[in-house]
Design an enzyme around this catalytic site. Structure first.
Site, mmCIF file in Angstrom:
data_model
loop_
_atom_site.group_PDB
_atom_site.id
_atom_site.type_symbol
_atom_site.label_atom_id
_atom_site.label_comp_id
_atom_site.label_asym_id
_atom_site.label_seq_id
_atom_site.Cartn_x
_atom_site.Cartn_y
_atom_site.Cartn_z
ATOM 1 N N GLY A 14 0.769 -1.236 0.000
ATOM 2 C CA GLY A 14 0.000 0.000 0.000
ATOM 3 C C GLY A 14 0.802 1.288 0.000
ATOM 4 O O GLY A 14 0.310 2.320 0.436
ATOM 5 N N ASN A 16 1.550 2.976 -2.620
ATOM 6 C CA ASN A 16 0.862 3.892 -3.546
ATOM 7 C C ASN A 16 -0.396 4.475 -2.898
ATOM 8 O O ASN A 16 -0.707 5.653 -3.097
ATOM 9 C CB ASN A 16 0.533 3.189 -4.860
ATOM 10 C CG ASN A 16 1.743 3.167 -5.789
ATOM 11 O OD1 ASN A 16 2.162 4.211 -6.274
ATOM 12 N ND2 ASN A 16 2.312 1.999 -5.975
ATOM 13 N N ASN A 109 -5.076 2.794 -13.212
ATOM 14 C CA ASN A 109 -4.110 1.831 -12.679
ATOM 15 C C ASN A 109 -2.711 2.425 -12.756
ATOM 16 O O ASN A 109 -2.404 3.177 -13.669
ATOM 17 C CB ASN A 109 -4.164 0.549 -13.526
ATOM 18 C CG ASN A 109 -3.181 -0.506 -13.061
ATOM 19 O OD1 ASN A 109 -3.089 -0.805 -11.866
ATOM 20 N ND2 ASN A 109 -2.423 -1.082 -13.985
ATOM 21 N N HIS A 111 1.201 1.235 -13.170
ATOM 22 C CA HIS A 111 2.000 0.077 -13.570
ATOM 23 C C HIS A 111 3.485 0.471 -13.535
ATOM 24 O O HIS A 111 3.845 1.538 -14.032
ATOM 25 C CB HIS A 111 1.595 -0.388 -14.975
ATOM 26 C CG HIS A 111 2.351 -1.591 -15.403
ATOM 27 N ND1 HIS A 111 2.041 -2.854 -14.947
ATOM 28 C CD2 HIS A 111 3.444 -1.729 -16.198
ATOM 29 C CE1 HIS A 111 2.896 -3.722 -15.455
ATOM 30 N NE2 HIS A 111 3.762 -3.057 -16.215
ATOM 31 N N ASP A 152 -3.466 -3.709 -18.963
ATOM 32 C CA ASP A 152 -2.499 -2.607 -19.168
ATOM 33 C C ASP A 152 -2.665 -1.951 -20.538
ATOM 34 O O ASP A 152 -1.713 -1.346 -21.061
ATOM 35 C CB ASP A 152 -1.044 -3.087 -18.981
ATOM 36 C CG ASP A 152 -0.777 -3.545 -17.552
ATOM 37 O OD1 ASP A 152 -1.327 -2.934 -16.612
ATOM 38 O OD2 ASP A 152 -0.042 -4.529 -17.374
ATOM 39 N N GLU A 182 6.203 6.390 -9.454
ATOM 40 C CA GLU A 182 4.830 6.008 -9.096
ATOM 41 C C GLU A 182 4.186 6.966 -8.093
ATOM 42 O O GLU A 182 3.069 7.443 -8.293
ATOM 43 C CB GLU A 182 4.803 4.594 -8.496
ATOM 44 C CG GLU A 182 5.192 3.527 -9.492
ATOM 45 C CD GLU A 182 5.063 2.125 -8.915
ATOM 46 O OE1 GLU A 182 4.010 1.791 -8.374
ATOM 47 O OE2 GLU A 182 6.035 1.361 -9.012
HETATM 48 C C1 GAR Z 1 3.722 -1.164 -7.272
HETATM 49 O O1 GAR Z 1 5.014 -1.111 -7.806
HETATM 50 C C2 GAR Z 1 2.691 -1.167 -8.378
HETATM 51 O O2 GAR Z 1 3.024 -0.350 -9.471
HETATM 52 C C3 GAR Z 1 2.729 -2.605 -8.785
HETATM 53 O O3 GAR Z 1 2.856 -3.322 -7.578
HETATM 54 C C4 GAR Z 1 3.468 -2.507 -6.589
HETATM 55 C C5 GAR Z 1 2.541 -2.392 -5.398
HETATM 56 O O4 GAR Z 1 3.112 -1.685 -4.352
HETATM 57 N N1 GAR Z 1 1.539 -2.942 -9.525
HETATM 58 C C6 GAR Z 1 1.526 -3.805 -10.533
HETATM 59 O O5 GAR Z 1 2.502 -4.439 -10.876
HETATM 60 C C7 GAR Z 1 0.189 -3.980 -11.224
HETATM 61 N N2 GAR Z 1 0.356 -4.557 -12.521
HETATM 62 P P1 GAR Z 1 2.240 -1.000 -3.188
HETATM 63 O O6 GAR Z 1 1.267 -2.035 -2.655
HETATM 64 O O7 GAR Z 1 3.276 -0.643 -2.149
HETATM 65 O O8 GAR Z 1 1.550 0.207 -3.762
#
Ligand code: GAR
Length: 199
Positions: A14, A16, A109, A111, A152, A182
């Site tokens: 979490g 992001n 989303n 990515h 995507d 991100e």
């Molecule tokens: C992040 O790097 C996000 O971009 C990626 O997973 C991670 C989650 O981190 N998402 C994907 O790969 C989706 N295709 P978080 O839970 O700390 O935000």
């Protein structure tokens, strides 16, 4: 509409989600408000972050439900909370065409690569950075995009490039892509889309 009601869908750490909470507190996100966090796992640390911020949480456990039950549970939560925009922030499940078609240009989303590289089915989390390193690209980054029925594949909202260092591991690269790309472009994109919605 004063502010767009935001739901954030999560599965893991979490960070992001945290970037969105921080952006809301600092006023970067001002056209929307996070009303709901939905987690596909009961043990996601993202839930702790949401609770700490006083945001309503709902857990729809992917591994205990069929895909249809799982999506129906999420839909129920979204409708009950009158959500306008859905943000997938480290949400590790692919939503069905039926689900996605209910919210055209309303699901976004993040990515961790520069789409169209290293994206689509099977590319998530650390796997994306492993693929970038093994291909040998010198620049990667992050993309925020609308979600459509192609994984995507929806329209790009923002991208930010990040240089790859010679000694990078998937973990060091993931950290730098998160910090430098991100956590910056996700809040900015959410504000941009919310502003459009409330116009
Ligand atoms: C992040 O790097 C996000 O971009 C990626 O997973 C991670 C989650 O981190 N998402 C994907 O790969 C989706 N295709 P978080 O839970 O700390 O935000």
């Amino acid at each position: 509409m004063n502010k767009a009601a935001i739901a954030v869908l999560v599965s893991g750490g979490g960070t992001n989600l945290q970037s969105l909470i921080d952006a809301q507190n600092s006023g970067i996100i001002k056209s929307g408000e996070i009303k709901l966090v939905v987690s596909s796992r009961a043990d996601a640390f993202a839930l702790k972050r949401a609770e700490k911020a006083g945001i309503k949480c709902s857990v729809c456990e992917r591994n205990k439900l069929t895909k249809a039950e799982f999506e129906n549970a999420i839909l129920k939560s979204l409708y009950e909370n009158e959500i306008d925009i859905i943000v997938l922030a480290g949400f590790m499940c692919i939503l069905s065409e039926d689900f996605v078609r209910r919210f055209p240009q309303r699901i976004i989303n993040v990515h961790p690569s520069l789409i169209p590289s290293f994206c689509g089915k099977g590319f998530y989390g650390l796997k994306v950075h492993e693929a970038a390193l093994s291909y040998g690209v010198k620049v990667t980054g992050a993309t925020v995009h609308f979600v459509n029925e192609i994984p995507d594949g929806g329209r790009i909202i923002m991208q930010k490039a990040v240089e790859i260092n010679e000694n990078d591991t998937p973990e060091t690269l993931q950290k730098r892509v998160m910090e430098n790309a991100e956590w910056k472009i996700l809040p900015l994109s959410v504000e941009k889309v919310c502003k459009e919605i409330i116009k």
